[in-house]
Design an enzyme around this catalytic site. Sequence first.
Site, PDB file in Angstrom:
ATOM      1  N   HIS A   6       0.833  -1.198   0.000  1.00 49.34           N
ATOM      2  CA  HIS A   6       0.000   0.000   0.000  1.00 49.34           C
ATOM      3  C   HIS A   6       0.871   1.253   0.000  1.00 49.34           C
ATOM      4  CE1 HIS A   6      -2.635   2.934   2.352  1.00 49.34           C
ATOM      5  NE2 HIS A   6      -3.381   2.650   1.289  1.00 49.34           N
ATOM      6  N   HIS A  47      -0.638  11.099  -2.676  1.00 49.80           N
ATOM      7  CA  HIS A  47      -1.921  10.777  -2.056  1.00 49.80           C
ATOM      8  C   HIS A  47      -2.796  11.986  -1.757  1.00 49.80           C
ATOM      9  CE1 HIS A  47      -4.776   9.810   1.211  1.00 49.80           C
ATOM     10  NE2 HIS A  47      -4.916   8.688   0.546  1.00 49.80           N
TER      11      HIS A  47
END
Length: 229
Positions: A6, A47
């Site tokens: 991740h 992100h």
Amino acid sequence: MLIIAHRGASTLAPENTLKAFTLAFEQQSDGIEFDTYQHDDAIIVFHDKTLGRTTNGSGFLLQTSLADLKQLDAGDGEVIPTLEEVLATVPDGALCNIEVKHLRNAETWVQDVKRAVEDAQINPNALLISSFNHHWLAEISALWPQVAVGALTATYALDATYCARQLKAKSINIALDVVNADFVNAAKQEGLDVYVYTVDEPEDMLQLKLWGVTGIFTNVPDIAKQVVG
């Protein structure tokens, strides 16, 4: 059960950096997941909308030029990478889950991603395009029907697989907090893969393996590989 890093091996290296992705594959991850913004100058792997949490910069990502973004420290001296740079770290056969955080123009996005995939010699069958914005996934699928899409969700809806069926998705990528065995069974009965995020505790890893999920997104791929064998 596949182990997908991740944002890379993001516990031991700065998230969404080349260092994190390279380390993930050194730890034998089956693939990587990362976040992307369609910036005016490139597809940027990052992100947040803003720069402050993970870099020494400030302000909004999309309001900062690529040249200025490349001057920032994203941790341990790493720089914010582009899609092309990240794909260059991916070994043959590894899964590559590209999450779309911002889409400005689906047509140019598909053109740019196809070009990057070809340049990196990535097998398109190893790609999974995911997003919480299912409208964007529908646009991408219409332009690139061969690519697999994953319907991201943090909700166990009354009709658990409706959105994925509407999208003709390959997978449902669902939050750990809401997934259970019934959801996994329902999805698998529809022929859908099930990926669960974000799974860092060994007990959860073993439970999900028992339920038969396709894969997990984890910040600790080294631990996950040990736990699930």
